[in-house]
Write a protein that holds these residues in place. Structure first.
Motif, PDB file in Angstrom:
ATOM      1  N   LEU A  35     -20.991   9.638  -8.084  1.00 19.09           N
ATOM      2  CA  LEU A  35     -21.087   8.446  -8.937  1.00 19.09           C
ATOM      3  C   LEU A  35     -20.087   7.826  -9.642  1.00 19.09           C
ATOM      4  O   LEU A  35     -19.923   6.684 -10.022  1.00 19.09           O
ATOM      5  N   LEU A  36     -18.855   8.835 -10.000  1.00 19.92           N
ATOM      6  CA  LEU A  36     -17.978   8.488 -10.945  1.00 19.92           C
ATOM      7  C   LEU A  36     -16.542   8.263  -9.728  1.00 19.92           C
ATOM      8  O   LEU A  36     -15.995   9.091  -9.246  1.00 19.92           O
ATOM      9  N   THR A  37     -16.018   6.807  -9.763  1.00 18.89           N
ATOM     10  CA  THR A  37     -14.819   6.563  -8.882  1.00 18.89           C
ATOM     11  C   THR A  37     -13.738   7.066  -9.751  1.00 18.89           C
ATOM     12  O   THR A  37     -13.628   6.494 -11.059  1.00 18.89           O
ATOM     13  N   ILE A  38     -12.647   7.647  -9.387  1.00 14.06           N
ATOM     14  CA  ILE A  38     -11.417   7.782 -10.114  1.00 14.06           C
ATOM     15  C   ILE A  38     -10.187   7.187  -9.770  1.00 14.06           C
ATOM     16  O   ILE A  38      -9.214   7.030 -10.294  1.00 14.06           O
ATOM     17  N   ALA A  39     -10.214   6.721  -8.487  1.00 14.53           N
ATOM     18  CA  ALA A  39      -9.192   5.829  -8.024  1.00 14.53           C
ATOM     19  C   ALA A  39      -9.887   4.670  -6.671  1.00 14.53           C
ATOM     20  O   ALA A  39     -10.518   5.043  -6.099  1.00 14.53           O
ATOM     21  N   ASN A  40      -9.364   3.496  -7.046  1.00  8.15           N
ATOM     22  CA  ASN A  40      -9.774   2.561  -6.085  1.00  8.15           C
ATOM     23  C   ASN A  40      -8.729   2.263  -5.095  1.00  8.15           C
ATOM     24  O   ASN A  40      -7.678   2.370  -5.290  1.00  8.15           O
ATOM     25  N   ASP A  41      -9.238   1.459  -3.866  1.00  3.15           N
ATOM     26  CA  ASP A  41      -8.294   1.039  -2.806  1.00  3.15           C
ATOM     27  C   ASP A  41      -7.270   1.995  -2.456  1.00  3.15           C
ATOM     28  O   ASP A  41      -5.917   1.616  -2.652  1.00  3.15           O
ATOM     29  N   LYS A  75      -5.203   2.298  -7.140  1.00  2.68           N
ATOM     30  CA  LYS A  75      -5.369   1.605  -8.408  1.00  2.68           C
ATOM     31  C   LYS A  75      -6.326   2.522  -9.227  1.00  2.68           C
ATOM     32  O   LYS A  75      -7.442   2.897  -8.754  1.00  2.68           O
ATOM     33  N   ARG A  76      -6.238   2.296 -10.458  1.00  2.28           N
ATOM     34  CA  ARG A  76      -6.807   3.014 -11.324  1.00  2.28           C
ATOM     35  C   ARG A  76      -8.273   2.083 -11.861  1.00  2.28           C
ATOM     36  O   ARG A  76      -8.030   0.988 -11.376  1.00  2.28           O
ATOM     37  N   PRO A  77      -9.152   2.658 -11.857  1.00  2.00           N
ATOM     38  CA  PRO A  77     -10.372   1.784 -11.875  1.00  2.00           C
ATOM     39  C   PRO A  77     -10.102   0.651 -13.096  1.00  2.00           C
ATOM     40  O   PRO A  77      -9.724   1.015 -14.241  1.00  2.00           O
ATOM     41  N   GLY A  78     -10.278  -0.416 -12.850  1.00  2.00           N
ATOM     42  CA  GLY A  78      -9.780  -1.438 -13.872  1.00  2.00           C
ATOM     43  C   GLY A  78      -8.749  -2.196 -13.677  1.00  2.00           C
ATOM     44  O   GLY A  78      -8.547  -3.240 -14.342  1.00  2.00           O
ATOM     45  N   GLU A  79      -7.723  -1.593 -12.894  1.00  2.00           N
ATOM     46  CA  GLU A  79      -6.492  -2.086 -12.632  1.00  2.00           C
ATOM     47  C   GLU A  79      -6.477  -3.003 -11.504  1.00  2.00           C
ATOM     48  O   GLU A  79      -7.072  -2.625 -10.462  1.00  2.00           O
ATOM     49  N   ARG A  80      -5.292  -3.934 -11.838  1.00  2.00           N
ATOM     50  CA  ARG A  80      -5.188  -4.923 -10.634  1.00  2.00           C
ATOM     51  C   ARG A  80      -4.141  -4.560  -9.811  1.00  2.00           C
ATOM     52  O   ARG A  80      -3.867  -5.049  -8.601  1.00  2.00           O
ATOM     53  N   ARG A  81      -3.143  -3.909 -10.222  1.00  2.00           N
ATOM     54  CA  ARG A  81      -1.829  -3.408  -9.508  1.00  2.00           C
ATOM     55  C   ARG A  81      -1.861  -2.000  -9.248  1.00  2.00           C
ATOM     56  O   ARG A  81      -2.220  -1.222  -9.761  1.00  2.00           O
ATOM     57  N   SER A  82      -1.492  -1.839  -7.847  1.00  2.00           N
ATOM     58  CA  SER A  82      -1.496  -0.371  -7.345  1.00  2.00           C
ATOM     59  C   SER A  82      -0.228   0.543  -7.726  1.00  2.00           C
ATOM     60  O   SER A  82       0.787  -0.008  -7.934  1.00  2.00           O
ATOM     61  N   ARG A  83      -0.398   1.641  -7.703  1.00  2.00           N
ATOM     62  CA  ARG A  83       0.646   2.683  -7.842  1.00  2.00           C
ATOM     63  C   ARG A  83       0.983   3.433  -6.667  1.00  2.00           C
ATOM     64  O   ARG A  83       0.174   3.437  -5.729  1.00  2.00           O
ATOM     65  N   LEU A  84       2.065   3.960  -6.538  1.00  2.00           N
ATOM     66  CA  LEU A  84       2.570   4.430  -5.184  1.00  2.00           C
ATOM     67  C   LEU A  84       2.976   5.881  -5.660  1.00  2.00           C
ATOM     68  O   LEU A  84       3.650   6.356  -6.449  1.00  2.00           O
ATOM     69  N   LEU A  85       2.679   6.736  -4.426  1.00  2.00           N
ATOM     70  CA  LEU A  85       2.970   8.097  -4.460  1.00  2.00           C
ATOM     71  C   LEU A  85       3.832   8.389  -3.119  1.00  2.00           C
ATOM     72  O   LEU A  85       3.208   7.943  -2.193  1.00  2.00           O
ATOM     73  N   THR A  86       4.840   9.176  -3.000  1.00  2.00           N
ATOM     74  CA  THR A  86       5.363   9.588  -1.906  1.00  2.00           C
ATOM     75  C   THR A  86       5.667  11.062  -1.843  1.00  2.00           C
ATOM     76  O   THR A  86       5.832  11.851  -2.858  1.00  2.00           O
TER      77      THR A  86
END
Length: 584
Positions: free
Chosen positions: A390-396, A486-497
């Motif tokens: 039910l609960l999404t914590i990260a999109n795309d 992307k965090r839910p509701g955010e438009r810009r993605s974040r990067l992890l390496t």
């Protein structure tokens, strides 16, 4: 004067003859040259019944029952016959047998990912996938004694059906942690397996935000089967039992048309919800478009800002009224997710199951797809994994692995064929990708050939531009794993390496990687076994058993039984060269 007696008698006889030849009011009309006869006009011959008494019931049983009256349409076909000949009638039509059941299940065509030469294509990009429907659907087929179609087997969904104990994040600041492992490939000397694992942070079910759920249930005639609507009703009843007062549930059913069976109702009014659910019956065609439209309208009516807003579609995927084109339906669902309403799909049944439709709609709706073949699977998806469902914590969420050509000569991504992205899509925030729910684990495997090893798939080139000198300046790196989300509701993605170093390679795989390799090999064997080298079913079973580890729900033990079913139903007769080992 006395009349002569003889002439008088003659006169009386003549008069009597004349009267007999004249018209009589009660006499039947004279017969026509051609007789029109029907079965209704034919009097059956009298059949003497036995006298009551000893042997009466036995005698009556020996008497053939009278044939029922023939329909008028058949009587009209009675044949005219000449007088004096027995009438002839059209024969009864033979009984009509029901047509044989035709299997119309549909699966998306797919080919295994190709081997890539790192010098030509050092970067591999794909969207994550948390679906599990392929695994349970194939399990259903094996239990039915059927060999699954190759296209029904999606290796990534087999892998992600199980948990591998990937490391969890330390906080909710970053929604998931990344784990990697590199070890020798068990089925081919000279190659290695690289496992990339993600795990989202946990949220207990009681801590979930308020949920606005719309159960969109297919009640068309195709759902009239014990493994469809009745199983669906029992499955959803398990979710209803977990609802809280702050949750709301609506129920939309669709067949030839769509209807609102239950308006938005508080989660603690379980009796009303279950009564509406259990009152559903299957009949009619499948107007999936109308059902989706009404479900989304109902979800908007009860929308919870900052909460969970989700349509859960339960269907066999057989849409045949309204918009039936999968691409158009995907576009419609994708448009709705922009309004904050997600869509998950649950597949049911066999014979006409449209797997491709159910999977793609969930992808377009920022949800995940599962297949429910048993009540135990329903409990796993709707109770044990309720938070992640039910609960999404990260999109795309996208994964990009860049291999160093100086250290990695070749590679292939195992599974994720319908999730592969272009390299440029990784940084393009307009390109949709998969989502991760609370507590979800995602696992991906690469098979790689290190430079200088003997495990090459591809023939060497005469002019190889591999950068051998550059490797010294990269501190022993084999590859870099990058993730965008992307965090839910955010438009810009974040990067992890994260970087994978040569010195981190293990000499023997962990139990987690050994089990994952066994699962991947099992899926590959079901698809024909073209990538397994010298491995056979015995090796697959051994790998799964040796990496089984902790198995609190018995899912890994169940897999061993499925391997045995697959081996008995799929493996060809042993050859003279291998009389006791079944080849996939």
């Amino acid at each position: 004067m006395r009349l002569p007696r003889l002439p008088l008698l003659l006169a009386f006889a003549l008069l009597a003859a004349c009267r007999a030849a004249g018209p009589q009011p009660d006499a039947p009309p004279p017969a026509s040259p051609v007789m029109d006869t029907t079965i209704a006009d034919a009097a059956p011959a009298a059949t003497p019944f036995p006298e009551p008494g000893l042997g009466h019931e036995r005698a009556r049983a020996d008497i053939s029952p009278a044939a029922p009256p023939m329909p008028a349409a058949t009587r009209a076909m009675a044949t005219r016959v000449a007088p004096g000949r027995p009438p002839m009638y059209a024969p009864r039509p033979p009984p009509v047998s029901p047509p044989p059941r035709i299997d119309t299940e549909r699966y998306q065509d797919r080919e295994d990912n190709p081997v890539r030469r790192t010098a030509d294509a050092p970067v591999s990009t794909f969207s994550i996938d948390v679906d599990t429907g392929s695994y349970s659907n194939v399990r259903r087929m094996l239990r039915q004694g059927r060999r699954p179609p190759a296209d029904a087997v999606r290796t990534e969904e087999f892998l992600n059906y199980f948990r591998y104990g990937h490391r969890a994040p330390n906080s909710t600041e970053v929604p998931f942690a990344v784990t990697t492992e590199l070890a020798p490939s068990p089925w081919h000397a000279g190659r290695h397996l690289l496992m990339v694992g993600l795990r989202g942070y946990e949220v207990p079910p009681d801590a979930l935000p308020p949920a606005n759920l719309v159960f969109l249930i297919d009640t068309s005639g195709s759902m009239n089967s014990p493994d469809k609507l009745p199983l669906l009703q029992q499955a959803f009843a398990q979710l209803v039992a977990r609802l809280r007062p702050q949750d709301t549930v609506s129920l939309v059913a669709y067949a030839g048309s769509a209807g609102l069976v239950l308006p938005p109702t508080r989660g603690d009014r379980k009796g009303e919800i279950l009564s509406a659910l259990n009152g559903l019956q299957a009949a009619g065609s499948t107007h999936g478009e109308a059902g989706l439209q009404l479900a989304y309208a109902t979800a908007r009516q009860a929308f919870v800002a900052g909460g969970i807003n989700r349509v859960i579609l339960a269907t066999d995927g057989d849409f045949n009224v309204g918009i039936v084109d999968r691409g158009a339906l995907e576009t419609y669902v994708a448009d709705q997710r922009a309004g904050g309403i997600a869509l998950s799909t649950l597949g049911f049944g066999s014979g006409n199951y449209h797997d491709a439709m159910a999977e793609r709609l969930a992808d377009a709706g920022n949800g995940h797809h599962a297949y429910i073949d048993t009540l135990q699977e329903a409990h796993k998806v709707l109770v044990d994994e309720l938070s992640s469902t039910l609960l999404t914590i990260a999109n795309d969420v996208k994964v990009q692995v860049e291999f160093d050509p100086a250290r990695v000569a070749e590679y292939r991504l195992i599974g994720y064929e319908n999730r592969v992205l272009e390299e440029a899509d990784f940084a393009n925030d307009r390109v949709d990708a998969g989502d991760i729910g609370a507590g979800h684990e995602v696992t991906a495997l690469y098979e790689i050939v290190l430079a200088g090893s003997d495990g090459h798939w591809l023939a060497p080139r005469r002019y190889d531009p591999a950068d051998t000198a550059g490797a010294v300046h990269r501190n022993g790196e084999i590859a870099q794993v990058a993730l965008r989300y992307k965090r839910p509701g955010e438009r810009r993605s974040r990067l992890l390496t994260t970087q994978i170093l040569a010195q981190d390679a293990r000499t023997r795989p962990s139990d987690a990687l050994r089990f994952a390799a066994g699962v991947a090999a099992y899926a590959d064997a079901l698809r024909g076994g073209r990538h397994l080298g010298d491995w056979d079913w015995d090796d697959i079973r051994t790998a799964i058993a040796s990496g089984r580890g902790d198995d609190p729900w018995g899912l890994r033990g169940e897999l061993l039984g499925l391997v045995d079913l697959a081996r008995s139903g799929i493996a060809p007769v042993a050859t003279a060269q291998s009389p006791e080992r079944g080849r996939p």
